[in-house]
Design a protein around this motif. Sequence first.
Motif, short mmCIF file in Angstrom:
data_model
loop_
_atom_site.label_atom_id
_atom_site.label_comp_id
_atom_site.label_asym_id
_atom_site.label_seq_id
_atom_site.Cartn_x
_atom_site.Cartn_y
_atom_site.Cartn_z
N LEU A 1 0.84 -1.19 0.00
CA LEU A 1 0.00 0.00 0.00
C LEU A 1 0.88 1.25 0.00
O LEU A 1 1.76 1.39 0.85
CB LEU A 1 -0.91 0.01 1.24
N VAL A 2 0.63 2.15 -0.95
CA VAL A 2 1.34 3.44 -0.99
C VAL A 2 0.33 4.54 -1.26
O VAL A 2 -0.67 4.32 -1.93
CB VAL A 2 2.46 3.46 -2.05
N ASP A 3 0.61 5.71 -0.73
CA ASP A 3 -0.31 6.84 -0.94
C ASP A 3 -0.17 7.41 -2.34
O ASP A 3 -1.16 7.74 -3.00
CB ASP A 3 -0.03 7.94 0.09
N ASN A 4 1.09 7.56 -2.80
CA ASN A 4 1.33 8.21 -4.08
C ASN A 4 2.45 7.52 -4.85
O ASN A 4 3.41 7.03 -4.25
CB ASN A 4 1.73 9.68 -3.88
N CYS A 5 2.30 7.52 -6.15
CA CYS A 5 3.39 7.12 -7.03
C CYS A 5 3.58 8.22 -8.07
O CYS A 5 2.59 8.71 -8.64
CB CYS A 5 3.09 5.79 -7.72
N ILE A 6 4.82 8.60 -8.30
CA ILE A 6 5.11 9.70 -9.23
C ILE A 6 5.89 9.18 -10.42
O ILE A 6 6.96 8.56 -10.27
CB ILE A 6 5.93 10.80 -8.52
N VAL A 7 5.35 9.43 -11.61
CA VAL A 7 6.01 9.04 -12.86
C VAL A 7 6.46 10.32 -13.56
O VAL A 7 5.63 11.07 -14.07
CB VAL A 7 5.08 8.23 -13.78
N ARG A 8 7.75 10.57 -13.55
CA ARG A 8 8.28 11.78 -14.18
C ARG A 8 8.62 11.52 -15.64
O ARG A 8 8.88 10.39 -16.05
CB ARG A 8 9.50 12.27 -13.41
N ALA A 9 8.64 12.59 -16.42
CA ALA A 9 8.82 12.46 -17.87
C ALA A 9 10.12 11.75 -18.22
O ALA A 9 10.19 11.00 -19.21
CB ALA A 9 8.75 13.84 -18.53
N ASP A 10 11.17 11.96 -17.45
CA ASP A 10 12.46 11.34 -17.75
C ASP A 10 12.45 9.84 -17.50
O ASP A 10 13.33 9.12 -18.00
CB ASP A 10 13.56 11.99 -16.91
N ASP A 11 11.49 9.35 -16.73
CA ASP A 11 11.46 7.92 -16.39
C ASP A 11 11.23 7.03 -17.61
O ASP A 11 11.71 5.90 -17.64
CB ASP A 11 10.36 7.64 -15.35
N TYR A 12 10.49 7.54 -18.59
CA TYR A 12 10.16 6.69 -19.74
C TYR A 12 11.40 6.27 -20.51
O TYR A 12 11.44 5.20 -21.12
CB TYR A 12 9.19 7.42 -20.68
N GLY A 13 12.42 7.11 -20.48
CA GLY A 13 13.63 6.80 -21.21
C GLY A 13 14.45 5.69 -20.57
O GLY A 13 15.40 5.19 -21.17
N SER A 14 14.08 5.28 -19.34
CA SER A 14 14.85 4.27 -18.62
C SER A 14 14.23 2.89 -18.69
O SER A 14 14.73 1.96 -18.06
CB SER A 14 14.98 4.69 -17.14
N VAL A 15 13.14 2.76 -19.44
CA VAL A 15 12.45 1.47 -19.51
C VAL A 15 12.35 0.99 -20.95
O VAL A 15 12.52 1.76 -21.90
CB VAL A 15 11.03 1.57 -18.90
N LEU A 16 12.07 -0.29 -21.10
CA LEU A 16 11.93 -0.87 -22.44
C LEU A 16 10.56 -0.56 -23.03
O LEU A 16 9.62 -0.19 -22.31
CB LEU A 16 12.13 -2.39 -22.36
N GLU A 17 10.44 -0.74 -24.33
CA GLU A 17 9.23 -0.38 -25.06
C GLU A 17 7.98 -1.05 -24.51
O GLU A 17 6.92 -0.44 -24.40
CB GLU A 17 9.41 -0.74 -26.54
N HIS A 18 8.09 -2.33 -24.13
CA HIS A 18 6.90 -3.07 -23.70
C HIS A 18 6.33 -2.54 -22.38
O HIS A 18 5.16 -2.74 -22.08
CB HIS A 18 7.20 -4.57 -23.57
N VAL A 19 7.17 -1.84 -21.61
CA VAL A 19 6.69 -1.26 -20.35
C VAL A 19 5.65 -0.18 -20.64
O VAL A 19 4.67 -0.04 -19.90
CB VAL A 19 7.87 -0.66 -19.54
#
Length: 375
Positions: free
Chosen positions: A60-78
């Motif tokens: 359980l977490v209150d918040n999750c933050i996805v910043r714009a730079d994060d997408y560049g660190s993952v593979l396409e299928h993510v």
Amino acid sequence: MTDRIVIFYGSKKDFEELIARETDKNQTTIPFMELIQHYNARLRPNESGVRESALSHNILVDNCIVRADDYGSVLEHVLSNFVNIVTLNHDIGSLFVHNPPRKVRDSLRSTYGDEIEYFNTEYPDLTREKLKEVYSNIDADILGQSNCKKQIISGMYRLITKTNNKPVVLMLYGPSGVGKTESAKSISKAMGGELLRIQFSMMQTTEAYNYVFGAEHSKGSFARDMMARESNIILIDEFDKVNSAFYNAFYELFDEGHYVDTNYDVNLGQAIFLLTCNFGSEEEIKKKLGPAMFSRIGCCVEYEELSTEQKQAIVQNWYNAIISSLKEDEKKEIQKTDILDWFLKNAERYDNIRILKTKLENAVFNRLAEAFVIA
């Protein structure tokens, strides 16, 4: 499970302000990359570093933050499986997503649809009062070029009426170093936010193609930069140096304020595009750009060579700015030289104001280096 989805389109600064408003320091807030660690643990449990106990139940977490730079660190299928990955091992109160690529946005929409909340950077509306401020700024910052200033204000005035969603496109042309780029900076300062400045001439053909049309989601792109802009003023320096094969990418943008590449689509209906080139006439511009591209330019604004008096005024202003930044002993050292007098007398020798500024700075700092370091 996720209770609340927030998608934010706009600048990093505004997204972080949203996070500060919408979250509390006493809440449990995790970054997107921590979710990726748990996802990788499911795929490769012996390599992830995540304990098996952490995978046996949802966290359980209150918040999750996805910043714009994060997408560049993952593979396409993510990106395509974004929702499944986010909810795989966590129950999230609020999920904040910044400038998602199209695949991430579509993944969220397919699951949450109308439940998603959207926020975005609010760019100042152009009013007569704001336009007066723009004119006052540019008049103070740029010496001479009175006709240019009037043409720029005239070209921007159309946005006040809001009769359509078409951006303003102005071509600033003339010799190097006479105020074109500085005009753009001045306008952006008055409108708020840091100027978005694009220099296609610095890119090789393949790099420029990928930047304009989009390639891998991990790479920078024109669309991504425009989506994250702080200011609604966009400067494209040396637009004539762009490969002419790329111009069709700008047709819809300049006609309708809409830009689409491989990963993003951006609306820029009330934006102001300032293009620059060093040609000497509208005929030269039209010949280089071609009729289709030229017809989408709202106004060509000609910058003239500066007079000797204007160059001398610029020298004096720059000299004063440098002196004000120095320590007292450094000021005295420079003030006993003839540096200022020499540049005032020889200002007319310089056609490019940037070179004049560089030479003046070099003269000052060479003297300081000799006096306080080398001697």
